[in-house]
Motif scaffolding. Sequence first.
Motif, PDB file in Angstrom:
ATOM      1  N   GLN A 111       0.833  -1.214   0.000  1.00 33.68           N
ATOM      2  CA  GLN A 111       0.000   0.000   0.000  1.00 33.68           C
ATOM      3  C   GLN A 111       0.863   1.258   0.000  1.00 33.68           C
ATOM      4  OE1 GLN A 111      -3.676   0.304   2.346  1.00 33.68           O
ATOM      5  NE2 GLN A 111      -3.013   2.348   3.008  1.00 33.68           N
ATOM      6  N   VAL A 112       1.957   1.213   0.723  1.00 34.30           N
ATOM      7  CA  VAL A 112       2.825   2.395   0.749  1.00 34.30           C
ATOM      8  C   VAL A 112       3.455   2.619  -0.634  1.00 34.30           C
ATOM      9  CG1 VAL A 112       4.893   3.438   1.771  1.00 34.30           C
ATOM     10  CG2 VAL A 112       3.229   2.293   3.240  1.00 34.30           C
ATOM     11  N   GLU A 113       3.824   1.548  -1.323  1.00 32.84           N
ATOM     12  CA  GLU A 113       4.342   1.702  -2.684  1.00 32.84           C
ATOM     13  C   GLU A 113       3.292   2.392  -3.565  1.00 32.84           C
ATOM     14  OE1 GLU A 113       7.325   1.110  -3.993  1.00 32.84           O
ATOM     15  OE2 GLU A 113       6.875   1.322  -6.139  1.00 32.84           O
ATOM     16  N   LYS A 114       2.055   1.990  -3.375  1.00 35.28           N
ATOM     17  CA  LYS A 114       0.987   2.623  -4.150  1.00 35.28           C
ATOM     18  C   LYS A 114       0.867   4.109  -3.787  1.00 35.28           C
ATOM     19  CE  LYS A 114      -4.039   2.285  -5.016  1.00 35.28           C
ATOM     20  NZ  LYS A 114      -4.102   2.343  -6.486  1.00 35.28           N
ATOM     21  N   SER A 115       1.005   4.429  -2.521  1.00 33.75           N
ATOM     22  CA  SER A 115       0.987   5.836  -2.112  1.00 33.75           C
ATOM     23  C   SER A 115       2.103   6.607  -2.809  1.00 33.75           C
ATOM     24  CB  SER A 115       1.159   5.968  -0.594  1.00 33.75           C
ATOM     25  OG  SER A 115      -0.027   5.612   0.075  1.00 33.75           O
ATOM     26  N   TYR A 116       3.252   6.002  -2.869  1.00 40.88           N
ATOM     27  CA  TYR A 116       4.376   6.674  -3.527  1.00 40.88           C
ATOM     28  C   TYR A 116       4.069   6.914  -4.999  1.00 40.88           C
ATOM     29  CZ  TYR A 116       7.821   7.121   0.148  1.00 40.88           C
ATOM     30  OH  TYR A 116       8.496   7.548   1.255  1.00 40.88           O
ATOM     31  N   LYS A 117       3.385   5.949  -5.597  1.00 44.07           N
ATOM     32  CA  LYS A 117       3.057   6.104  -7.017  1.00 44.07           C
ATOM     33  C   LYS A 117       1.997   7.206  -7.212  1.00 44.07           C
ATOM     34  CE  LYS A 117       1.333   2.929 -10.311  1.00 44.07           C
ATOM     35  NZ  LYS A 117       0.130   2.536  -9.667  1.00 44.07           N
ATOM     36  N   ASP A 118       1.005   7.154  -6.374  1.00 45.27           N
ATOM     37  CA  ASP A 118      -0.141   8.063  -6.557  1.00 45.27           C
ATOM     38  C   ASP A 118       0.013   9.358  -5.782  1.00 45.27           C
ATOM     39  OD1 ASP A 118      -1.055   5.931  -7.954  1.00 45.27           O
ATOM     40  OD2 ASP A 118      -2.582   5.347  -6.485  1.00 45.27           O
ATOM     41  N   LYS A 119       1.061   9.486  -5.004  1.00 45.64           N
ATOM     42  CA  LYS A 119       1.302  10.673  -4.176  1.00 45.64           C
ATOM     43  C   LYS A 119       0.130  10.981  -3.252  1.00 45.64           C
ATOM     44  CE  LYS A 119       3.626  13.064  -7.951  1.00 45.64           C
ATOM     45  NZ  LYS A 119       3.919  14.374  -8.476  1.00 45.64           N
ATOM     46  N   ARG A 120      -0.370   9.959  -2.600  1.00 40.34           N
ATOM     47  CA  ARG A 120      -1.406  10.203  -1.599  1.00 40.34           C
ATOM     48  C   ARG A 120      -1.517   9.001  -0.660  1.00 40.34           C
ATOM     49  NH1 ARG A 120      -7.523   9.646  -2.828  1.00 40.34           N
ATOM     50  NH2 ARG A 120      -7.190   9.123  -0.650  1.00 40.34           N
ATOM     51  N   GLY A 121      -2.022   9.254   0.536  1.00 44.04           N
ATOM     52  CA  GLY A 121      -2.208   8.180   1.499  1.00 44.04           C
ATOM     53  C   GLY A 121      -3.485   7.391   1.205  1.00 44.04           C
ATOM     54  N   TYR A 122      -3.575   6.206   1.800  1.00 47.58           N
ATOM     55  CA  TYR A 122      -4.777   5.391   1.617  1.00 47.58           C
ATOM     56  C   TYR A 122      -5.305   4.883   2.953  1.00 47.58           C
ATOM     57  CZ  TYR A 122      -4.347   5.564  -3.439  1.00 47.58           C
ATOM     58  OH  TYR A 122      -4.321   6.004  -4.737  1.00 47.58           O
ATOM     59  N   TRP A 123      -5.478   5.809   3.858  1.00 48.12           N
ATOM     60  CA  TRP A 123      -6.014   5.421   5.161  1.00 48.12           C
ATOM     61  C   TRP A 123      -7.329   6.122   5.429  1.00 48.12           C
ATOM     62  CZ3 TRP A 123      -3.620   1.373   6.908  1.00 48.12           C
ATOM     63  CH2 TRP A 123      -2.250   1.190   6.620  1.00 48.12           C
ATOM     64  N   LYS A 124      -8.211   5.354   6.058  1.00 40.19           N
ATOM     65  CA  LYS A 124      -9.432   5.972   6.556  1.00 40.19           C
ATOM     66  C   LYS A 124      -9.162   6.473   7.969  1.00 40.19           C
ATOM     67  CE  LYS A 124     -12.352   2.425   5.758  1.00 40.19           C
ATOM     68  NZ  LYS A 124     -13.609   1.684   5.464  1.00 40.19           N
ATOM     69  N   HIS A 125     -10.024   7.382   8.405  1.00 41.01           N
ATOM     70  CA  HIS A 125      -9.898   7.771   9.792  1.00 41.01           C
ATOM     71  C   HIS A 125     -10.313   6.605  10.664  1.00 41.01           C
ATOM     72  CE1 HIS A 125     -10.961   9.922  13.595  1.00 41.01           C
ATOM     73  NE2 HIS A 125      -9.714  10.251  13.373  1.00 41.01           N
ATOM     74  N   GLY A 126      -9.676   6.458  11.800  1.00 41.30           N
ATOM     75  CA  GLY A 126      -9.942   5.325  12.687  1.00 41.30           C
ATOM     76  C   GLY A 126     -11.277   5.454  13.377  1.00 41.30           C
ATOM     77  N   GLY A 127     -11.986   4.365  13.483  1.00 37.32           N
ATOM     78  CA  GLY A 127     -13.141   4.325  14.380  1.00 37.32           C
ATOM     79  C   GLY A 127     -12.585   4.142  15.781  1.00 37.32           C
ATOM     80  N   ILE A 128     -13.483   4.015  16.737  1.00 37.48           N
ATOM     81  CA  ILE A 128     -13.009   3.857  18.104  1.00 37.48           C
ATOM     82  C   ILE A 128     -12.797   2.380  18.412  1.00 37.48           C
ATOM     83  CG2 ILE A 128     -13.620   4.180  20.530  1.00 37.48           C
ATOM     84  CD1 ILE A 128     -15.044   6.789  19.546  1.00 37.48           C
ATOM     85  N   VAL A 129     -11.554   2.036  18.620  1.00 35.83           N
ATOM     86  CA  VAL A 129     -11.242   0.672  19.051  1.00 35.83           C
ATOM     87  C   VAL A 129     -10.383   0.774  20.298  1.00 35.83           C
ATOM     88  CG1 VAL A 129     -11.371  -0.513  16.823  1.00 35.83           C
ATOM     89  CG2 VAL A 129      -9.274   0.671  17.465  1.00 35.83           C
ATOM     90  N   GLY A 130     -10.354  -0.296  21.090  1.00 33.19           N
ATOM     91  CA  GLY A 130      -9.538  -0.210  22.291  1.00 33.19           C
ATOM     92  C   GLY A 130      -9.666  -1.484  23.098  1.00 33.19           C
ATOM     93  N   VAL A 131      -9.177  -1.393  24.316  1.00 33.26           N
ATOM     94  CA  VAL A 131      -9.285  -2.564  25.181  1.00 33.26           C
ATOM     95  C   VAL A 131     -10.255  -2.249  26.308  1.00 33.26           C
ATOM     96  CG1 VAL A 131      -6.920  -3.254  24.613  1.00 33.26           C
ATOM     97  CG2 VAL A 131      -7.354  -1.954  26.717  1.00 33.26           C
ATOM     98  N   LEU A 132     -10.796  -3.299  26.843  1.00 37.20           N
ATOM     99  CA  LEU A 132     -11.839  -3.204  27.859  1.00 37.20           C
ATOM    100  C   LEU A 132     -11.439  -2.320  29.040  1.00 37.20           C
ATOM    101  CD1 LEU A 132     -14.345  -5.028  27.383  1.00 37.20           C
ATOM    102  CD2 LEU A 132     -13.648  -6.239  29.496  1.00 37.20           C
ATOM    103  N   GLY A 133     -12.301  -1.376  29.367  1.00 35.76           N
ATOM    104  CA  GLY A 133     -12.054  -0.584  30.574  1.00 35.76           C
ATOM    105  C   GLY A 133     -11.146   0.603  30.346  1.00 35.76           C
ATOM    106  N   TYR A 134     -10.520   0.660  29.202  1.00 32.25           N
ATOM    107  CA  TYR A 134      -9.675   1.803  28.853  1.00 32.25           C
ATOM    108  C   TYR A 134     -10.353   2.605  27.752  1.00 32.25           C
ATOM    109  CZ  TYR A 134      -5.358   0.246  31.253  1.00 32.25           C
ATOM    110  OH  TYR A 134      -4.410  -0.106  32.170  1.00 32.25           O
ATOM    111  N   GLY A 135     -10.147   3.871  27.751  1.00 32.12           N
ATOM    112  CA  GLY A 135     -10.678   4.697  26.662  1.00 32.12           C
ATOM    113  C   GLY A 135      -9.597   5.108  25.684  1.00 32.12           C
ATOM    114  N   GLY A 136      -8.365   4.719  25.943  1.00 35.56           N
ATOM    115  CA  GLY A 136      -7.288   5.154  25.052  1.00 35.56           C
ATOM    116  C   GLY A 136      -6.183   4.132  24.948  1.00 35.56           C
ATOM    117  N   GLY A 137      -5.162   4.513  24.224  1.00 38.83           N
ATOM    118  CA  GLY A 137      -3.995   3.647  24.113  1.00 38.83           C
ATOM    119  C   GLY A 137      -3.904   2.952  22.769  1.00 38.83           C
ATOM    120  N   VAL A 138      -5.024   2.933  22.056  1.00 39.27           N
ATOM    121  CA  VAL A 138      -5.045   2.317  20.727  1.00 39.27           C
ATOM    122  C   VAL A 138      -5.559   3.340  19.717  1.00 39.27           C
ATOM    123  CG1 VAL A 138      -6.008   0.464  19.303  1.00 39.27           C
ATOM    124  CG2 VAL A 138      -5.535   0.059  21.737  1.00 39.27           C
ATOM    125  N   ILE A 139      -4.862   3.475  18.588  1.00 40.65           N
ATOM    126  CA  ILE A 139      -5.335   4.353  17.516  1.00 40.65           C
ATOM    127  C   ILE A 139      -5.885   3.471  16.407  1.00 40.65           C
ATOM    128  CG2 ILE A 139      -4.687   6.180  15.883  1.00 40.65           C
ATOM    129  CD1 ILE A 139      -4.205   6.912  18.814  1.00 40.65           C
TER     130      ILE A 139
END
Lengths: 363, 363, 393, 393
Positions: C40-68
């Motif tokens: 995917q990064v090679e493709k970004s280099y070719k197309d000059k753009r990133g290919y990521w969506k914004h993250g939804g909320i994911v994480g571990v039980l009982g914590y509100g942070g620590g995972v992107i």
Amino acid sequence: MSWLSEQEAKQKRQTDIGPPSYKEMLPPVIAKNYGKWKYHEVLTPGHMVHVAESGDKVYTVRVAGPRLLSTASIRELMDIADKYCDGYIRWTTRNNIEFMTTKEENVALIKKAADEIGFPSGGIGSGISNMVHTQGWIHCHSACTDASGLVKAIMDELFPYFNEKHLPAKTRLALACCVNMCGAVHCSDIAVVAIHRKVPEIDHDHVKNMCEIPTTVSSCPTRAISPDPAKKSIKINPDKCMYCGNCFTVCPPINIHNPEQDGVAIVVGGKVGSLRKGPMFSKLAIPYIKNNPPRWPEVVEAVKNIVDTYAKDARKNERVGEWIDRIGWESFFKKTGIPFTFQHIDDFTFARDTFRTSAAFKW
Amino acid sequence: MSWLSEQEAKQKRQTDIGPPSYKEMLPPVIAKNYGKWKYHEVLTPGHMVHVAESGDKVYTVRVAGPRLLSTASIRELMDIADKYCDGYIRWTTRNNIEFMTTKEENVALIKKAADEIGFPSGGIGSGISNMVHTQGWIHCHSACTDASGLVKAIMDELFPYFNEKHLPAKTRLALACCVNMCGAVHCSDIAVVAIHRKVPEIDHDHVKNMCEIPTTVSSCPTRAISPDPAKKSIKINPDKCMYCGNCFTVCPPINIHNPEQDGVAIVVGGKVGSLRKGPMFSKLAIPYIKNNPPRWPEVVEAVKNIVDTYAKDARKNERVGEWIDRIGWESFFKKTGIPFTFQHIDDFTFARDTFRTSAAFKW
Amino acid sequence: MKKYETPLLDELEKGPWPSFVKEMKRAAAKNEMANDELGQVEKSYKDKRGYWKHGGIVGVLGYGGGVIGRYSSIPEEFPGVAHFHTFRINQPSGMYYKTERLREIMDLWDKYGSGLTNMHGSTGDMIMLGCRTEALEPLFAETSSRGWDLGGSGSALRTPACCLGKSRCEWANIDTMDLCNELTQAYQDYLHRPAWPYKFKFKIAGCAVDCVASIARADCSVIGTWKGKIAVDQSAVANYAKGGMNIQAEIVDMCPTGCMSYNGSELTIDDENCSRCMHCISKMTKALRPTGERGATILIGAKAPIVVGSLLSWVVVPFIKMEPPYTEFKELVEKMWEWWDDNAKPRERIGELIEMKGMRPFLEAIGVEPQAQQVYEPRKDPFFFWKEEDLNK
Amino acid sequence: MKKYETPLLDELEKGPWPSFVKEMKRAAAKNEMANDELGQVEKSYKDKRGYWKHGGIVGVLGYGGGVIGRYSSIPEEFPGVAHFHTFRINQPSGMYYKTERLREIMDLWDKYGSGLTNMHGSTGDMIMLGCRTEALEPLFAETSSRGWDLGGSGSALRTPACCLGKSRCEWANIDTMDLCNELTQAYQDYLHRPAWPYKFKFKIAGCAVDCVASIARADCSVIGTWKGKIAVDQSAVANYAKGGMNIQAEIVDMCPTGCMSYNGSELTIDDENCSRCMHCISKMTKALRPTGERGATILIGAKAPIVVGSLLSWVVVPFIKMEPPYTEFKELVEKMWEWWDDNAKPRERIGELIEMKGMRPFLEAIGVEPQAQQVYEPRKDPFFFWKEEDLNK
Ligand code: SRM
Ligand code: SRM
Ligand code: SRM
Ligand code: SRM
Ligand code: SF4
Ligand code: SF4
Ligand code: SF4
Ligand code: SF4
Ligand code: SF4
Ligand code: SF4
Ligand code: SF4
Ligand code: SF4
């Protein structure tokens, strides 16, 4: 000497002619050497000489101007000019009076003559020249202190720095009688600026008749004023009012004058020339001293303290602001003994740039 | 090596324990002389010695970190640490890797071993250390350039300043792949910050299903976005949009990526330490260079030009920002040959303080 | 495993600087996620753009942070990065590692993740780059059971960071690593469970050199300092001179306060006028040494430029003692948080709030007096406010 | 005439500085208005407050400015100041007077006014302090018939002012008095008939010393400068040294660009790095002299602090030739006025408008290129705008 009649006035009046040409006003030696001056030398705080490429010399005697002058005194000053200066005289940009002569021997005579009618010489070189100031109680509705009285009291005290003693550099004092700052005192080495401290009081009964509510509302630079429909008047949000007095100008039943709370602040460290450091604004040294006419002793004392500390501590050629920049504001407060208060901390447009973002400072 | 089951995970998991104590992680010589160091000496750009009051010495070898590391390489680095450093290793605040040993003879061996697996030593003293940087196309949805690739290309070019040549002072480079500036590059001697140049395009058909209009409207820091009720979508005021990309984060049918117009700006003259001058922000040197992967030759060249000009012109111990302050920004542009454009003139919050208010400047 | 052609990225294997492409390829060789990341990064280099969506909320039980949370926007093409979340592990203070302990993490990451890391993230965490949602819980269970915990993210306390301080630096006025550890441990709840208007960062430096760039990027910057003279060892001064240092030009003339002088044999410091900037000390470490009382300056408010331009931290408390258990400092910080939490709009950092409300309400809320050290210069306008209590003073 | 007791003001007759009270008493002795002014001011001193109403609009036929209306708020008590308007007479450039001409004004003022003046007002006018509404027309007729005219007030061009420049100063790079006179004459209509959003002030200084404080208080500050070397007369340098000047400390070390050096006998200037600040020249006028091309720097925007804090003027045109008939400069200024007039809200000064709209639209409107000399430093944030035309460059 009777007044012109309406008829005569209509006939005589001219418009858009502008002032007389400066060319007509120049002493001959000035006219002759115009644009061809070579150097000058300050001889005493009261006089200097300019030497032209032609070899011509002109001696200038500068005398103190109270700015507020009666025609009677101006006539007397002109008499001196007629006697020693071929009938020419000038005023400086700081309201002093200058006599120019090509004869060195006239210098002492001019000084003496002016002194006799109450106008001592001085103000040239590294010292204190006239205080730029404004109208005060003499003429302006907006004044929250007098101007001329304070200037007189301060200049009396600092007089030795005008006509005899030297300071590290020119030290420009100024006074503004309200925050409109007609004297443009905001770039002075030391300036006095008059301030109010209380939200204006409103005489609600008269507002409806005497004021335009929308005009009054929009007169407030900080939007502190809003209509008060119930009272058919206006109301002022005290958290937003910074006591500028603009509302009182447009709506007389609003009273900003408060004899017990009106007073002055002292700001320091400004300059306008580009020499060494560029122009600088003056900054707050003392947020408030109460009005204490006729001689405002507390203000005089405060100004003197700053001048004395500067005189003792600064290097040659260093203006007040340059001196403070070198030693740091924390040292300025320490050396002058002036207390630092919440009022000193900027909370206005450029507050952010005044907060210290460095771990380096003096204790 | 099978994954824990849900059940096992629940049993094993602990919360709120925080990281392991640093005390467990310290090499013995560090633990012993903790708080009792006397002085240090930089011996080469790749290693230095710290001497404790006890007389103990610790040699530190610093090697380049690409930051993006595979577990495989980290294991190899740890092997070196096990061999020469009693099984301890550390990372620096700029993502380099440090090996510490009490044995001077280990220094060369560590350097050699690290070099062999692709991690050359350097970065200590007055030169260029690692470039602080962020995710780029590797991981962040917001990136308008890559981070790692640019850093690699620039550091390849400037490599001599990392491991052998000196500069007048430490020169901190950094890169941020969007204006969120996760690398806090705003206070770097030279930094690259990626920018968009075009107002986002809106795929109106999808907005109604995929986005919350109010959230989208309020996501815009400059209030450029307003609802477009007719289209059941939003509209963007192009005069207010400064291409930050926030709206695109909250509403996928808004596309900010523009491969032809995205690129980077170069900012210079920042620092964080309080030595000599206090911390300074970096300021705009080059407003735009287009993205040209894989090696961004124009960016590399531009950075090199600035480093070279600085290397030639600055005094010893003078950081880039101190050098520019001394010579003036007008000289910076002249000496580097970088054109001055409208984009350089601040039109933001603190514009006023950047306008020159002095008649003194250089031609 | 699909083999991607990466002609563009291959260009970045060349040259002396360590290559992140080489790292990606090493990981890709044995890991499907890393392999698709490479593609995917090679493709970004070719197309000059990133290919990521914004993250939804994911994480571990009982914590509100620590995972992107992070998802590819073209998962059909690169299924291995359909999920590619970041798992932030709180680094030990000072980023020293016993290899034995660090190997634990590497083992777990090879087991559950992509095998790619950032050592370290800009805030300070160990960044484990790329794992799937379903790996989060077991991975967390394993790391935490071994004594490691997650770092901060979201509107929470972020992972505190520090310079190495007393561990290896002769200039540390405070024990940065201990304070960093102590704050991290004391405020675990604030760190894991976002409950504030926005993020809050601590960074701690042992002296004004600020090797952790705290002034530029911490809501609360703690910087060690001293009250006392700089002791001068004249023979060491002579050695520097002998060694070729131009003491006048490199040291004395660069002293910002002009408080040093050198007569060719003796170096004198007018300590009263020294601002403790660290220039001379850092360049002549064998000759100059601070003495006297130690403590810290607290500066508040740094942040990145969105929206009103970057802020640097502002001096709030010029001097505070800083010794375990750091009670006075903790009480101060808790007062700051309370005021900020009570007054800030969502996504308003503490520096922005101070700017909005003015320094006075903030200082009053935390019980700190106005002091000239807090400002570079006093205000320049005549528009200042008076409270009733001031009028009667 | 009523005799007022003035115990408070009497205190201000003491001391060496010329006393305004003495002046007031002199005028009061023969003038009713001045006498009541004295009485009212004494009352102000007693009550610590002014007694003036805001002025209504008064003036002379065909002009919209030049007179400041002023009325006592207690006219019953002080009828002589019931009207006490200011009559602003435009000073001749440089404030030189032939006494013969100045006597004309004194005579007229004794005839029509209070006999009190300010020489001069802060803007530059001769301020005739205190006359009644019905005196305005005949007074104006008499003054104008003698070749004098009113100065500016209101939302108009204000009376331009200048330093004395070439008339008596060796450093003047431009003919300040001539330019001042020329602008005053050329723009009489703008001066007398307020038609703008707010006031506009010109101040002209012959060099960067700025003896007319133009940078602090003119919407348009014109400051003379040069392009060329500073000629050094080494024998004059030696004389200064002999005279006791510490050239190293007082001159070289204070040069802001560090471009001077002195080896005890020769003073050298690296002219390329000189910023023409005027420090060295002003302190060693016999030894140092600018050479080369002369012209002016144009700076725009100064004003008093209401409402957003004071502004100093900003460099807009680093260098412009400045010779009669000053066509290029006049064209530039007219473009500025047009843009300001088209865009400003009422009571918005040109500096405020530039700050509001940004420097770019202003520079584009007046046809000036961006130049590094216009700023102290470039922007520090990454939020800058692009026009379509920039994108294609
Ligand atoms: C007469 C006057 C111009 C005029 O058109 O009226 C004038 C005349 C001279 N000025 Fe000035 N200046 C005059 C107002 C100013 C102002 C404006 C003001 O004060 O509002 C300034 C700017 C002050 C500031 O920066 O805040 C001013 C800052 C200077 C300086 C710079 C001082 C410094 O080091 O910062 C010099 C140079 C010097 O003194 O070495 C200077 C030098 C001079 C020289 C020597 C110029 C010359 O070669 O003739 C003149 C006599 C020196 C003196 O008075 O000491 N003049 N001078 C003004 C006299 C005012 C007065 O009555 O005191
Ligand atoms: C290891 C590290 C601290 C850590 O906890 O990891 C560190 C360690 C040292 N720093 Fe630093 N600094 C470290 C990041 C920083 C930073 C932060 C940053 O770059 O983000 C700064 C602030 C830079 C700035 O102001 O923009 C920093 C500015 C300095 C300076 C000041 C340089 C200057 O003149 O402005 C010195 C003093 C000096 O070099 O004379 C210094 C001096 C030192 C000394 C000599 C302190 C000592 O006595 O041990 C250490 C080794 C010197 C060296 O690397 O040249 N260190 N140093 C960091 C190494 C980063 C790297 O891999 O390169
Ligand atoms: C991973 C990291 C960059 C890195 O490559 O090292 C990072 C990555 C992100 N940052 Fe950051 N920030 C990271 C350190 C920083 C720093 C530097 C620091 O902490 O010392 C800053 C500047 C200082 C500051 O806090 O202001 C920073 C200022 C931001 C901002 C702007 C915040 C602001 O108030 O202006 C955002 C935007 C936001 O919060 O929505 C942001 C948002 C983000 C997000 C979450 C983007 C987003 O909106 O989803 C990025 C996730 C990238 C990803 O997918 O991996 N990140 N971010 C750093 C955290 C690693 C760690 O935990 O160690
Ligand atoms: C007479 C004079 C003060 C003096 O004692 O010398 C003066 C007097 C007044 N000024 Fe002024 N200004 C005078 C020079 C200035 C200056 C200095 C200058 O021109 O160099 C300034 C600062 C520079 C500037 O223009 O910003 C100045 C900034 C103001 C302001 C604030 C303007 C602003 O944009 O912030 C006001 C308020 C207003 O315009 O409503 C103001 C308003 C006034 C008014 C008209 C008050 C009012 O609202 O009615 C004053 C009339 C006083 C009276 O009754 O006599 N005056 N005023 C000066 C004009 C004399 C002359 O023509 O020579
Ligand atoms: S400063 Fe204020 S009070 Fe004084 S003359 Fe100007 S407007 Fe009037
Ligand atoms: S005094 Fe000024 S700030 Fe206060 S209400 Fe009146 S106009 Fe507004
Ligand atoms: S700087 Fe922007 S693009 Fe780069 S990691 Fe941070 S948020 Fe993502
Ligand atoms: S890119 Fe940023 S400034 Fe532009 S519309 Fe989107 S959120 Fe607003
Ligand atoms: S900030 Fe100071 S104490 Fe910490 S490592 Fe740097 S020089 Fe040492
Ligand atoms: S620490 Fe800084 S201010 Fe103090 S003597 Fe050293 S260089 Fe000067
Ligand atoms: S501004 Fe310059 S030219 Fe004008 S009087 Fe002052 S020193 Fe002379
Ligand atoms: S004019 Fe100013 S900058 Fe130029 S040499 Fe003289 S002192 Fe230095």
